[in-house]
Structure formats: C-alpha cells, structure tokens
Design an enzyme around this catalytic site. Sequence first.
Site, short mmCIF file in Angstrom:
data_model
loop_
_atom_site.label_atom_id
_atom_site.label_comp_id
_atom_site.label_asym_id
_atom_site.label_seq_id
_atom_site.Cartn_x
_atom_site.Cartn_y
_atom_site.Cartn_z
N HIS B 187 -29.79 5.60 13.88
CA HIS B 187 -29.13 4.29 14.04
C HIS B 187 -27.69 4.38 13.56
O HIS B 187 -26.75 3.96 14.26
CB HIS B 187 -29.91 3.23 13.25
CG HIS B 187 -29.25 1.90 13.16
ND1 HIS B 187 -29.70 0.79 13.85
CD2 HIS B 187 -28.17 1.46 12.44
CE1 HIS B 187 -28.94 -0.25 13.58
NE2 HIS B 187 -27.99 0.13 12.72
N GLU B 188 -27.52 4.91 12.37
CA GLU B 188 -26.16 4.96 11.79
C GLU B 188 -25.26 5.91 12.57
O GLU B 188 -24.09 5.60 12.83
CB GLU B 188 -26.23 5.34 10.32
CG GLU B 188 -26.86 4.27 9.44
CD GLU B 188 -26.17 2.92 9.55
OE1 GLU B 188 -24.94 2.89 9.77
OE2 GLU B 188 -26.85 1.89 9.45
N HIS B 191 -23.85 4.35 15.57
CA HIS B 191 -22.64 3.53 15.37
C HIS B 191 -21.39 4.39 15.60
O HIS B 191 -20.36 3.90 16.09
CB HIS B 191 -22.61 2.94 13.96
CG HIS B 191 -23.45 1.70 13.80
ND1 HIS B 191 -23.35 0.62 14.65
CD2 HIS B 191 -24.40 1.37 12.89
CE1 HIS B 191 -24.21 -0.33 14.25
NE2 HIS B 191 -24.86 0.11 13.20
N TYR B 202 -17.61 -5.76 16.48
CA TYR B 202 -18.73 -6.01 15.57
C TYR B 202 -18.78 -7.48 15.17
O TYR B 202 -18.64 -7.84 13.99
CB TYR B 202 -18.59 -5.10 14.35
CG TYR B 202 -19.90 -4.84 13.62
CD1 TYR B 202 -20.93 -4.15 14.24
CD2 TYR B 202 -20.07 -5.27 12.31
CE1 TYR B 202 -22.12 -3.91 13.57
CE2 TYR B 202 -21.25 -5.04 11.64
CZ TYR B 202 -22.28 -4.35 12.28
OH TYR B 202 -23.46 -4.12 11.61
N GLU B 211 -25.33 -3.34 17.37
CA GLU B 211 -26.52 -3.10 16.55
C GLU B 211 -27.70 -2.66 17.40
O GLU B 211 -28.48 -1.78 17.01
CB GLU B 211 -26.87 -4.38 15.78
CG GLU B 211 -26.11 -4.56 14.49
CD GLU B 211 -26.41 -3.43 13.51
OE1 GLU B 211 -27.58 -3.07 13.33
OE2 GLU B 211 -25.45 -2.89 12.94
N ASP B 284 -23.29 -13.09 8.86
CA ASP B 284 -23.59 -11.80 9.48
C ASP B 284 -22.68 -11.50 10.68
O ASP B 284 -23.16 -11.04 11.73
CB ASP B 284 -25.08 -11.81 9.90
CG ASP B 284 -25.58 -10.46 10.39
OD1 ASP B 284 -25.12 -9.44 9.89
OD2 ASP B 284 -26.46 -10.47 11.28
N HIS B 289 -26.96 -8.72 13.14
CA HIS B 289 -28.27 -8.15 12.83
C HIS B 289 -29.41 -9.11 13.21
O HIS B 289 -30.57 -8.76 13.07
CB HIS B 289 -28.39 -7.84 11.33
CG HIS B 289 -27.53 -6.72 10.87
ND1 HIS B 289 -26.27 -6.92 10.35
CD2 HIS B 289 -27.74 -5.37 10.86
CE1 HIS B 289 -25.74 -5.76 10.02
NE2 HIS B 289 -26.60 -4.80 10.32
#
Lengths: 100, 374
Positions: B187-188, B191, B202, B211, B284, B289
């Site tokens: 996931h990271e 990005h 974002y 996301e 957020d 998210h």
Amino acid sequence: MRVTVVRSGGVAGMVLTAEVDDADLDTPAAAELTGLVDACEFVDGAPSAVADGFGYELSVARDDGSVARARFGQGAAPPGAGALAAWVLDGPHARRRMGR
Amino acid sequence: MSSGTLTVVNRCRCTIAPPSLLLAVAEQGDAETRDAALRTLLTSVALRSRRSSFGPTLRRFGLSPADLDFLPAQAPDTGPENTVYDVAGGEEQALPGRLVRGTTDPPTGDAAVDEAFDGAAATADFYREEFDRDSVDDRGLDLVSSVHFGQRYDNAFWTGDQMVYGDGGGGVFVPGGLTRAIDVIAHELTHGVTQFSAELEYRGQSGALNESFSDVFGILVKHRAEGIDAASANWLIGEDILEPSLGGALRNMIAPGTAYAGDDQPADMDAYVDLPADDDPRNDNGGVHINSGIPNRAFAEAARALGGDAWETLGPVWYEVLTGGELSRFADFEDCAALTVAVAGERYGGGSVEQDAVRGGWEAVKVRLRPDPR
C-alpha cells in the site's frame, strides 16, 4: 486546564483523541504538564506532506476560559508541540477514544 | 522547486570533486555556483545509479526524486537496490539511519528489518513481473526502508523517496504489526507509484482514489504472494495487526465499514461522507481514508465476480488507469469508473465478461457510469 490531542490519518486513517485534565493528575504530573504547555508555541504548522502522514490538533482550555490551539502535520510541529502531544498521547494519564 | 529551476548557469565540470565538496559548495556558494554544483551533483554517476540514497540531500534543497526525471534511467538489468536502515527511535531528521541490510545480504534476525526487506522485494517483483514496471518510479529507483522509527510509533509511510516503519505498540497496532503485513507495505509503496504516475491530489475524491489504488495494489501483492483466489478472498487490508480490542483489520474492501469498531467507510455513494478538505485533522483531507471504501468495493466486487487471480484479471486494468496518463490528478470516482470500463473493453473486448464485471462493480457502489471519456 484540559489538554486535548487529536491525531488522524496514518495508514490506518483512524482518529485518536486523547484528553487529560490537570485536576486529575498528581502534583508532579500536573507540574510536568504545565511546563510542557508553557513551552509550547500555539501556532499552526504545515499539513503533512506525505500520504498517510499523521495530522494533529493540540488544544488547551485553561480554567479562565481561554483556549489555545495548534494544528500541524507530521514532521511540522511548532516548538514544544511535539513533546506535549507525545506526553498526552503516549503517557499513562490521558483518556483515549477512537473515532471522529 | 522543480527541476526547471536548475538551469545551467556555469559549464564548470567538476568531475573529480567528491559529492561532499559539491554539497558544501551548493550550500555555501552564490546562486550561480550553487546551481552549477547542484547540477553536477545530480548528474553524477553515483546519483544516477543510486538516486534514492540521496533523498535527505535532495530534501535539503527542496527537491524530490521526481525532480531527477531528466536523468537517464538506471540500467534495467541491474534492478533497484533494496536496502534497509535502522533509525533507532529517531524521527524525520534521523532518516534514513544506519544501514543494516543491503541487497545481497542475508537476513539479520531483526524481524522488522527482514520483513521490510522482503515486503519491498515482493512489491518490486510484483510490479516488474506483472506490469514490466521498473521499481516505484519505473526508472529503477532504489528501494530504501527505515525501521524502528520513533517510539512505539503507530504508522508506516512513504516519504516521497523512501519507506518508513514505526514499531507499533502505541495503542493502535500490535508491536511489529506494521512490517508484518505485506499488503500494508505494498500500500505504502504504491503511494510512490501514484506519485510518479497519476499524481492524484491527496484531498477529496482524488485523494480517496489515491488511497484506493494503494489498497487495490496492496491486496493484489498479498493475493499473488499467498496464492489467494479473488472469489474466496476476505479482502481485508492489514489483517490481524490492529490491537485486538480495536478490531481485526484496517479496512474491508468487499464490506467497507466493517473492519473494526468505529470503521466509518461507506459501502456506496448513498453513504458518501462529504467532509471539507481543510486543516482539521478530523476531516481526513476531505475523507480520503473514508470514501476510499467506495472504489475499493467496486474493485473487490468486480474481481470477486470474475474469480481467479485478480492480479492477472483486473490488476492490469487498474494499473493502466493509474499509469496510462489519462487519469487526471483531480479525478473523481466517475472519471475513474469510466476509464476502468473503457480500459477493460480495450483489453478484453466490449461486452466481455471482464468489462461487464468492472461495470457491475461500479454499479454496486452506485457510482454513475459516464460514456467512454476518450
């Protein structure tokens, strides 16, 4: 004096709120908290520059009714704010709850 | 600062100057000298082949690896280096820390180090073998991970040029959980892929798509690594790494809003959470998210309907949309839906079961399907 820290974001995307009131603390802990609050500059910092970085809101409601607040992203805490936020979030004194 | 500001004002060729000297010149010289020294630094052979190692140096000048796109790509036959550093409780200013494992080194016995290493390698292998992508930036960017960030730090993140992992144990993640979950690592790193491709803003729906693409490729890396079939998958992101009192996973892609107590992800557009993209951390960035649950479920529904290996059926469709250059950085869910349907039609044929599955996924989450945008 009531100190509240809101931390959001991160890979989990959860909102964590931690709150501590100096009236609930013993004398040494209350003095420690007061020292951290006095050393904190309540100015906003830059938002997190990275995806999944944390965002913070730090607020202090004093007994005289005044409120000081700072919002900042991970890695952009104003002077003293990081130490105060860590003391509240990671220490044993705060009431913590998850959710927006 | 963009690379466009790095105009060559001096043709000085300081080819024998060591990087440390060039760095000192860049920091202390006048504007012309600074630009010339910085240009020389950036074009050095060392920097071409090991660009990510210069992340902290680049940040001192307000640059990122994306500013080095004018450089030739690293030779593809060498592949990216995979290195792990121990930042030993330090934070941003201490990154990357002390090198503890290099590309050809054996396991260290430190679980965080070895899991970060293995997760980065599996993610890079996934992108190379499935999509012929050469690392995060498709130009051979070295994989740098730093572990043991902060004290009981409950997060993992991509800085723009490297991975960072806390140890967890701060009340949200179990100790060691952040490096244990290969889908979180992927996931990271995704990005980073988004940073070097669609650059989705974002905030708001484009941020929720950012996301979601990370969750989609995070789960696909996990499915591929563990041989999980789309029809029988549980579609949980970050399974069993939260403190048990909170819940079983970070997100549930097939049933958004059910991963943990307090999970407020919506399952379709009727429950879309409209939040301002302001500086209030509770919001957020406009629900990035939160509303990511909607495109997450669209993908999971489509993949489950098809069954089989989702990284081979719909993975290429989502990858083409993310990296193909047609998804705007400000794209909303309808833009993404239209492109995925169009790309599925191009890849598998109009009216194919794959295109129907993609269309059905978006219909399930009540995202309006517009005609092909192209």
